[in-house]
Scaffold this motif. Structure first.
Motif, short mmCIF file in Angstrom:
data_model
loop_
_atom_site.label_atom_id
_atom_site.label_comp_id
_atom_site.label_asym_id
_atom_site.label_seq_id
_atom_site.Cartn_x
_atom_site.Cartn_y
_atom_site.Cartn_z
N ASP A 1 1.24 -1.25 -0.30
CA ASP A 1 0.36 0.05 0.48
C ASP A 1 0.85 1.32 -0.31
N HIS B 1 -1.49 -4.90 -2.36
CA HIS B 1 -2.78 -4.19 -0.91
C HIS B 1 -3.79 -2.78 -2.41
N GLU C 1 -8.47 -4.90 2.95
CA GLU C 1 -7.58 -3.33 2.65
C GLU C 1 -9.21 -2.22 2.42
#
Ligand code: ZN
Length: 453
Positions: free
Chosen positions: A176, A200, A221
């Motif tokens: 992320d 992610h 997520e």
């Protein structure tokens, strides 16, 4: 001359011919769940020749003996081989064979590995399986799991894509919160060379950014993409579900691994984990570690406050939300794939079935769950020409079950046989694979005075 004739006749007389790649296998009187519809074709004969499904037809009782092996599958159910789409090889000790055995014994005929650690060469593993040097499911792999510190500039993004192409990885997996520019360049460069980007969510950006990937790993997520008030706003989340569906993205929920984390923090659930069947297949040091107070989640999160709440309470609430949201996505027809994020007490092979069972408990239909383990991942991997359904012309990668998984998905655990590349592994062979793992594990039992390995 006599000897020569006898040589030809011998297999007929014995009733069993030496079974080779080119040989024929007949699965007789079997109920076929082809996964081209949710119907069961009852009492069929399925012919497998040269590793392919050659013919599927109503069973007859007038079979002549010949150079083929017959499996009487009366009352059993034949389904396509399972796909585990979020696998990690975490334990160097004992080698990759330990994990491959566990996957095969649990009906996994295709696996996607989701990271390459420093001590691994994932492409070499894939090539060894493909060449038959080691026994394992069809193998796909990402490169190393790339986080934002590795992708600080556009140039780094370009280099990583180049490196993936040179090395021959199947996917590029990201974490992320990459810098926006690196993320966009990465997607564009990877698309030019046909390298799918997965991973992610980009939590700090609008969801539209994350939906540009080929798949999102972990329903978790979506917890991080939205504020609590948004998550609890039904109208808002309905619009998000719609946006996800329109994008065509595939989601790998990985709920089981999150449930385990919730249970690590809860004393009574934690105690019960000692009883989970699969834990006996973990390396002894690893098992002791995860079942002790040294368990990293228990150690780092238990009793801690997260977002103003006790971690145990908060994560349990998230899990409820995640199951609910997963069901909403499923009902909207968003494509899913089964992946279990093998880690700690999420043991390869066994965890695939636990993940499917959890999805069923969350309210998902068994046929939809089975799709997520068969035809959907095949389509996603671009192997639908040869995988994902029980159909003529496809690879004979199949699982024979004792009962009907469309009635209860837990039937997928009760495996009578696995057919890998046209070769039958009956229950005895599958048990031998599991026994091998136990033997490898036993060689790692720590002596009483040694430290944890
Ligand atoms: Zn992962």
């Amino acid at each position: 001359m006599k000897l020569f004739i006898l040589g030809i006749l011998l297999p007929f007389l014995n009733g069993t011919a030496p079974y080779q790649d080119t040989d024929t296998l007949l699965i007789n009187h079997v109920n076929v769940i082809s996964m081209t519809s949710n119907e069961v074709l009852e009492d069929q004969e399925v012919w497998i020749v040269n590793q392919k499904i050659q013919r599927i037809q109503a069973a007859s009782n007038s079979l002549k003996s010949g150079f083929y092996r017959v499996v009487d599958a009366s009352g059993k159910y034949l389904v396509p081989g399972f796909h585990e789409m979020h696998f990690h090889w975490r334990n160097q000790q004992g080698g990759i064979e330990r994990d491959l055995n566990l996957l095969l014994a649990n009906g996994v005929t295709t696996v996607r590995n989701m990271a390459e650690y420093d001590w691994q060469d994932q492409v070499a593993i894939r090539e060894k399986i493909n060449s038959g040097e080691i026994l394992g499911p069809r193998y796909f792999t990402t490169g190393p799991y790339l986080n934002s510190s590795m992708l600080q500039s556009e140039e780094e993004a370009r280099e990583k894509v180049q490196l993936h192409i040179e090395k021959g990885y199947d996917f590029l997996k990201i974490a992320d919160n990459l810098p926006e520019n690196s993320y966009l360049i990465l997607l564009e460069e990877a698309e030019k060379v046909g390298l799918p980007v997965i991973g992610h969510a980009q939590r700090a950006l609008e969801i539209d950014y994350s939906l540009r990937m080929k798949s999102i790993e972990h329903v978790e997520e979506f917890v991080y993409l939205f504020e609590e008030t948004q998550r609890n706003d039904e109208n808002f989340m309905d619009s998000i579900v719609e946006e996800i569906k329109i994008s065509g993205i595939t989601i790998v929920p990985t709920l089981k691994v999150f449930e385990r984390i919730v249970y690590y923090l809860n004393d009574s659930e934690f105690k019960k984990l000692e009883q989970v069947e699969c834990s006996e297949y973990m390396l002894p040091g690893d098992r002791n570690y995860w079942l002790s107070d040294e368990n990293p989640y228990r150690k780092d999160l238990k009793g801690k406050v997260l977002f103003g709440k006790d971690a145990e309470v908060l994560l349990a609430e998230w899990l409820v939300w995640m199951k609910d949201f997963t069901l909403k996505l499923a009902e909207a027809g968003v494509p899913f794939m089964i992946g279990s994020d093998t880690f700690g007490l999420v043991v390869p092979g066994f965890s695939l079935h636990e993940e499917m069972e959890l999805l069923q408990d969350a309210g998902m239909d068994a046929f939809e769950i089975l799709k997520a383990a068969t035809i959907t991942p095949a389509r996603y991997l671009g192997t639908q020409a040869v995988e994902g359904t029980v159909s003529v012309g496809k690879n004979a990668n199949l699982v024979l079950l004792h009962s009907n998984p469309l009635e209860d998905i837990r039937a997928t655990k009760d495996i009578s046989a696995v057919i890998l590349n046209g070769k039958l592994m009956d229950r005895n062979s599958l048990d031998s694979l599991l026994k091998e793992v136990l033997e490898i594990n036993a060689s790692f039992i720590p002596s009483p005075n040694s430290n944890k390995d």
